[in-house]
Design an enzyme around this catalytic site. Structure first.
Site, mmCIF file in Angstrom:
data_model
loop_
_atom_site.group_PDB
_atom_site.id
_atom_site.type_symbol
_atom_site.label_atom_id
_atom_site.label_comp_id
_atom_site.label_asym_id
_atom_site.label_seq_id
_atom_site.Cartn_x
_atom_site.Cartn_y
_atom_site.Cartn_z
ATOM 1 N N ASP A 93 0.682 -1.363 0.042
ATOM 2 C CA ASP A 93 -0.003 -0.176 -0.032
ATOM 3 C C ASP A 93 0.931 0.997 -0.001
ATOM 4 O OD1 ASP A 93 -2.229 1.453 0.065
ATOM 5 O OD2 ASP A 93 -3.127 1.017 1.886
ATOM 6 N N ASP A 128 -3.875 7.297 -3.853
ATOM 7 C CA ASP A 128 -5.180 7.745 -4.090
ATOM 8 C C ASP A 128 -5.724 8.449 -3.183
ATOM 9 O OD1 ASP A 128 -5.250 5.074 -2.938
ATOM 10 O OD2 ASP A 128 -7.433 5.163 -3.132
ATOM 11 N N ALA A 196 -11.889 2.481 0.096
ATOM 12 C CA ALA A 196 -12.734 3.595 1.107
ATOM 13 C C ALA A 196 -13.949 2.674 1.382
ATOM 14 C CB ALA A 196 -12.947 4.736 0.438
ATOM 15 N N CYS A 279 -14.786 -25.106 16.598
ATOM 16 C CA CYS A 279 -13.835 -24.969 15.408
ATOM 17 C C CYS A 279 -12.812 -26.349 15.658
ATOM 18 C CB CYS A 279 -13.116 -23.712 15.245
ATOM 19 S SG CYS A 279 -11.922 -23.928 14.268
ATOM 20 N N CYS A 284 -8.045 -24.725 18.165
ATOM 21 C CA CYS A 284 -9.113 -25.071 19.037
ATOM 22 C C CYS A 284 -9.258 -26.654 19.565
ATOM 23 C CB CYS A 284 -10.267 -25.088 18.005
ATOM 24 S SG CYS A 284 -10.361 -23.156 17.852
#
Length: 491
Positions: A93, A128, A196, A279, A284
């Site tokens: 990013d 951006d 966004a 799970c 777990c």
């Protein structure tokens, strides 16, 4: 056609694809999860992500690396892959998140793209403008213009084999999102993040999120790999994939673990509230909730993060199998029952059934009618659209019963909720082999009535009789006035 992305299988808007990342000499199968790596934290090491969880790609923040003298020098000297010790593809990013959080950053698009290239990023991101939801249209348009200018700068920058993303902005204005998608599609850039949307997901606005993605997809080409920025909770992956998203970056596994939060595909639970662990992952099966709570803070955080990753990657695999089997929409319906706002998202997805129908396969293994929302699925929309292609006689009986004997009608077709009318010769064709409950709901009957209406509309000269099994008056009001009605249930 984009050479970096190839679609292999589709179901509704979902697809299994191959994203070729030349700089990493890697091919990433999509839908794919990109675990977020904070270069200053190491909850789960990148090497472990690859070796234990099968991560083919991850994402980290080049702006954080750029702003830290030690990290920057190491990244420039060692390269990003050695710095993180990750064998797969790495996306970076640009600092846009920090821009949205703090209002400014101290790098330009050219500078951050050059830096991403220098440190060995495989997929880079320009700076951006992530416009939040619900701002004024003037602001959204102004921000979008700036983003588009930066995409053009990125397109003109020499990045070699490094792929470059083209974020699609536009706030909560579908027309702007579609325009942004069309502009991004017109560049030579490679990956298309819908940006966004985190505020929408944080506020459980999955209906608005779907509208945003649908609009972006209308502007983008069919071969554009779509990244849903910041979408890290497995509860909503199937919904987003069905709308056409291919890549998801997730920091949720670590952020929730830090707060003693336990991920499931039906939502998030506080560890303190759990008496059992629902799970079967390694975490777990080796711990009880009490044992996890008793661990030192750092160790408990790591174990919870590992569980959260197991759940998240498992959901990605489950979605891929659903696409391959042709039952992605059934999985979406299951997930939609996890939360009322997820159901809002699913119903909004079905508002775009016409759009989904364009990529939905014409034949699959089975159609399961599991809720009244099933009546609005793309398969039903397609059947109604294709009624106009059928050859229709001068007089036609549409019946839920058996074909009549004698020559009162030129032909007799079946009428089956939710699809409506079809020639009997098609009875064994998908999706008319659908598994539908005996206790048909009103939505299915209304969809069937709409199918009758579509057939009559395209064949106004045909004399049509509808023999139904006690359809309610409100449903029959949807049938055109010229149709003769026979109630089989009154016989």
């Amino acid at each position: 056609m984009r050479e970096c992305f190839e679609v292999r299988d589709t179901d509704a808007g979902g697809r299994i694809g191959e994203l070729t990342v030349p700089r990493a000499d890697a091919t990433v199968e999509t839908p794919a999860l990109l675990p977020v790596i904070n270069p200053n934290l190491d909850t789960i090491s990148p090497r472990r992500l690859a070796d234990e969880f099968g991560a083919e790609i991850l994402i980290t923040n080049s702006y954080i690396i750029h702003g830290d003298d030690t990290l920057r020098e190491r990244a420039l000297e060692e390269g990003l892959h050695d710095l993180l010790d990750f064998p797969g593809a790495i996306m970076t990013d640009s600092g846009s998140f920090q821009l949205s959080e703090y209002g400014e950053i101290d790098v330009t698009t050219e500078e951050i793209l050059d830096f991403q290239h220098e440190i060995g990023s495989d997929i880079a991101t320009p700076v951006d403008i992530p416009t939040p939801p619900d701002v004024s249209r003037d602001r959204a348009e102004s921000d979008l213009e700036t983003t588009q200018e930066r995409l053009e700068i990125a397109e003109a920058t020499d990045t070699g084999e490094m792929l470059v993303s083209a974020p699609v902005q536009g706030s909560t204005y579908p027309a702007l999102r579609e325009r942004a998608g069309s502009h991004a599609e017109g560049t030579a850039l490679d990956v298309f993040p819908v940006g966004a949307v985190v505020p929408l997901m944080n506020d459980y606005r999955y209906d608005d999120m779907i509208d945003v993605v649908a609009a972006a997809k209308r502007g983008l080409g069919a071969d554009a790999p779509v990244h849903l920025f910041g979408a890290g909770h497995p509860m909503m992956f199937a919904l987003a994939v069905a709308m056409g998203c291919d890549l998801f970056d997730s920091a949720a596994y670590a952020l929730y673990a830090r707060d003693d939060r336990y991920l499931t595909v039906r939502g998030t639970r506080a560890l303190d509230d759990l008496d059992y662990l629902p799970c079967s992952c390694a975490v777990c099966t080796e711990h009880s909730p009490a044992e996890l709570r008793a661990l030192p803070d750092a160790e408990r955080e790591t174990e919870l993060a590992a569980h959260n990753l197991h759940v998240t990657f498992a959901e990605i695999r489950r979605i891929k199998q659903a696409i391959r089997a042709g039952n992605l929409m059934e999985l979406v319906e299951q997930r939609a029952r996890a939360h009322p706002t997820m159901l809002d998202g699913y119903r909004t997805l079905l508002d775009h059934a016409d759009q989904l129908e364009r990529s939905d396969p014409v034949s699959k293994s089975a159609f399961f009618y599991t809720s009244h929302e099933s009546a609005r699925r793309p398969e039903v929309v397609r059947h109604h659209q294709r009624l106009e292609r059928l050859s229709v006689p001068d007089s036609l009986l549409l019946t839920e019963g058996d074909a009549p004997r004698g020559d009162e009608f030129d032909d007799s077709w079946r009428v089956e909720p939710p699809f409506g009318p079809f020639p009997r010769a098609l009875s064994r064709s998908y999706p008319l082999t659908a598994e539908v409950p005996d206790r048909t709901d009103r939505a299915a009957l209304e969809a069937a009535a709409d199918g009758v209406g579509r057939l009559v509309e395209t064949n106004p000269e045909t004399a049509v009789t509808l023999a139904h099994r006690g359809w309610p008056a409100g449903v029959l009001e949807r049938v055109p006035d010229g149709v003769t009605l026979v109630n089989l249930a009154s016989d």
